[in-house]
Design a protein around this motif. Structure first.
Motif, PDB file in Angstrom:
ATOM      1  N   GLN A   1      29.779   6.600 114.728  1.00 27.05           N
ATOM      2  CA  GLN A   1      28.350   6.725 114.472  1.00 27.05           C
ATOM      3  C   GLN A   1      28.067   8.113 113.911  1.00 27.05           C
ATOM      4  OE1 GLN A   1      25.912   5.917 117.861  1.00 27.05           O
ATOM      5  NE2 GLN A   1      24.013   6.079 116.738  1.00 27.05           N
ATOM      6  N   VAL A   2      27.141   8.170 112.939  1.00 22.36           N
ATOM      7  CA  VAL A   2      26.793   9.424 112.287  1.00 22.36           C
ATOM      8  C   VAL A   2      25.391   9.837 112.707  1.00 22.36           C
ATOM      9  CG1 VAL A   2      26.372  10.533 110.075  1.00 22.36           C
ATOM     10  CG2 VAL A   2      28.277   8.947 110.327  1.00 22.36           C
ATOM     11  N   GLN A   3      25.228  11.102 112.967  1.00 22.65           N
ATOM     12  CA  GLN A   3      23.901  11.646 113.252  1.00 22.65           C
ATOM     13  C   GLN A   3      23.502  12.578 112.120  1.00 22.65           C
ATOM     14  OE1 GLN A   3      26.425  12.058 115.879  1.00 22.65           O
ATOM     15  NE2 GLN A   3      25.821   9.978 116.405  1.00 22.65           N
ATOM     16  N   LEU A   4      22.260  12.434 111.688  1.00 27.37           N
ATOM     17  CA  LEU A   4      21.698  13.320 110.675  1.00 27.37           C
ATOM     18  C   LEU A   4      20.556  14.086 111.308  1.00 27.37           C
ATOM     19  CD1 LEU A   4      21.511  10.824 107.661  1.00 27.37           C
ATOM     20  CD2 LEU A   4      23.315  12.467 108.160  1.00 27.37           C
ATOM     21  N   ALA A   5      20.567  15.403 111.151  1.00 27.07           N
ATOM     22  CA  ALA A   5      19.548  16.241 111.765  1.00 27.07           C
ATOM     23  C   ALA A   5      18.950  17.173 110.726  1.00 27.07           C
ATOM     24  CB  ALA A   5      20.140  17.049 112.916  1.00 27.07           C
ATOM     25  N   GLU A   6      17.655  17.009 110.473  1.00 24.54           N
ATOM     26  CA  GLU A   6      16.966  17.852 109.510  1.00 24.54           C
ATOM     27  C   GLU A   6      16.396  19.086 110.189  1.00 24.54           C
ATOM     28  OE1 GLU A   6      15.811  13.496 108.469  1.00 24.54           O
ATOM     29  OE2 GLU A   6      16.043  14.753 110.261  1.00 24.54           O
ATOM     30  N   MET A  35      23.657  10.662  99.376  1.00 23.30           N
ATOM     31  CA  MET A  35      22.773  11.243 100.376  1.00 23.30           C
ATOM     32  C   MET A  35      21.531  11.738  99.664  1.00 23.30           C
ATOM     33  SD  MET A  35      25.218  13.250 103.076  1.00 23.30           S
ATOM     34  CE  MET A  35      23.858  13.401 104.244  1.00 23.30           C
ATOM     35  N   GLY A  36      20.428  11.730 100.393  1.00 24.15           N
ATOM     36  CA  GLY A  36      19.207  12.129  99.719  1.00 24.15           C
ATOM     37  C   GLY A  36      18.085  12.462 100.662  1.00 24.15           C
ATOM     38  N   TRP A  37      16.976  12.784 100.060  1.00 25.27           N
ATOM     39  CA  TRP A  37      15.760  13.126 100.785  1.00 25.27           C
ATOM     40  C   TRP A  37      14.630  12.188 100.400  1.00 25.27           C
ATOM     41  CZ3 TRP A  37      15.715  16.834 104.509  1.00 25.27           C
ATOM     42  CH2 TRP A  37      16.784  17.736 104.534  1.00 25.27           C
ATOM     43  N   GLY A  99      23.803   6.743 102.534  1.00 26.27           N
ATOM     44  CA  GLY A  99      24.185   5.367 102.307  1.00 26.27           C
ATOM     45  C   GLY A  99      25.550   5.259 101.664  1.00 26.27           C
ATOM     46  N   LEU A 100      26.212   4.167 101.940  1.00 24.30           N
ATOM     47  CA  LEU A 100      27.547   3.935 101.372  1.00 24.30           C
ATOM     48  C   LEU A 100      27.463   3.138 100.064  1.00 24.30           C
ATOM     49  CD1 LEU A 100      30.573   4.250 101.659  1.00 24.30           C
ATOM     50  CD2 LEU A 100      30.598   2.194 103.097  1.00 24.30           C
ATOM     51  N   TYR A 101      26.724   2.044 100.090  1.00 23.68           N
ATOM     52  CA  TYR A 101      26.551   1.217  98.896  1.00 23.68           C
ATOM     53  C   TYR A 101      25.082   1.262  98.504  1.00 23.68           C
ATOM     54  CZ  TYR A 101      31.035  -0.524 100.552  1.00 23.68           C
ATOM     55  OH  TYR A 101      32.331  -0.612 100.981  1.00 23.68           O
ATOM     56  N   VAL A 102      24.773   2.085  97.513  1.00 25.31           N
ATOM     57  CA  VAL A 102      23.389   2.302  97.105  1.00 25.31           C
ATOM     58  C   VAL A 102      23.234   1.910  95.647  1.00 25.31           C
ATOM     59  CG1 VAL A 102      21.550   3.999  96.808  1.00 25.31           C
ATOM     60  CG2 VAL A 102      23.085   4.168  98.779  1.00 25.31           C
ATOM     61  N   ALA A 103      22.458   0.862  95.402  1.00 26.22           N
ATOM     62  CA  ALA A 103      22.211   0.430  94.024  1.00 26.22           C
ATOM     63  C   ALA A 103      20.957   1.100  93.467  1.00 26.22           C
ATOM     64  CB  ALA A 103      22.070  -1.085  93.970  1.00 26.22           C
ATOM     65  N   ASP A 113      21.723   5.270 107.268  1.00 22.94           N
ATOM     66  CA  ASP A 113      21.563   6.301 108.302  1.00 22.94           C
ATOM     67  C   ASP A 113      20.425   7.241 107.935  1.00 22.94           C
ATOM     68  OD1 ASP A 113      24.631   5.494 108.275  1.00 22.94           O
ATOM     69  OD2 ASP A 113      24.177   6.256 110.277  1.00 22.94           O
ATOM     70  N   TRP A 114      19.659   7.600 108.935  1.00 24.49           N
ATOM     71  CA  TRP A 114      18.467   8.430 108.739  1.00 24.49           C
ATOM     72  C   TRP A 114      18.383   9.507 109.819  1.00 24.49           C
ATOM     73  CZ3 TRP A 114      14.882   7.740 104.798  1.00 24.49           C
ATOM     74  CH2 TRP A 114      15.024   6.577 104.027  1.00 24.49           C
ATOM     75  N   GLY A 115      17.789  10.623 109.434  1.00 29.08           N
ATOM     76  CA  GLY A 115      17.449  11.636 110.418  1.00 29.08           C
ATOM     77  C   GLY A 115      16.062  11.375 110.975  1.00 29.08           C
TER      78      GLY A 115
END
Length: 124
Positions: A1-6, A35-37, A99-103, A113-115
């Motif tokens: 599991q991944v954690q994103l912290a802004e 990855m993005g904002w 995201g891994l697969y982003v069209a 995954d989101w922060g």
């Protein structure tokens, strides 16, 4: 599991600058292709702001082009958003997404995954 912290959100005056950071931690934290904002103002839909692909390609929303810059420190797993020339309409909660697969980079549902978000408030 991944954690994103802004982090890095604050209240600034119009014309000011901020740097947002998004730290990825946990297992497979380096596996994302994009990855993005995003940002979301009260009563508004979540809006894509800036994106960085694993190959270094960047994509920006027209509304912030020339004012915001997305970058990353791969060694430390940190994604940045440098913001300058801030305007009151930039006021929003800013979220980091991965995201891994982003069209469609601007589509929130493409990201797995989101922060929790960091608040940016720009006063006139």
């Amino acid at each position: 599991q991944v954690q994103l912290a802004e982090s890095g959100g604050a209240s600034v005056q119009s014309g000011g600058s901020l740097r947002l950071s998004c730290t990825a931690s946990g297992h497979n934290r380096s596996r994302f292709n994009v990855m993005g904002w995003f940002r979301q103002a009260p009563g508004e839909e979540r809006e894509g702001v800036a994106f960085l692909d694993i190959d270094g390609r960047t994509t920006y929303a027209e509304s912030i082009k020339g004012r915001f810059t997305i970058s990353r420190d791969s060694a430390r797993n940190i994604l940045y958003l440098e913001m300058s020339g801030l305007k009151p309409e930039d006021t929003a909660m800013y979220y980091c997404a991965a995201g891994l697969y982003v069209a469609d980079r601007f589509l929130p549902s493409e990201y797995s995954d989101w922060g929790q978000g960091t608040q940016v408030t720009v006063s006139s």
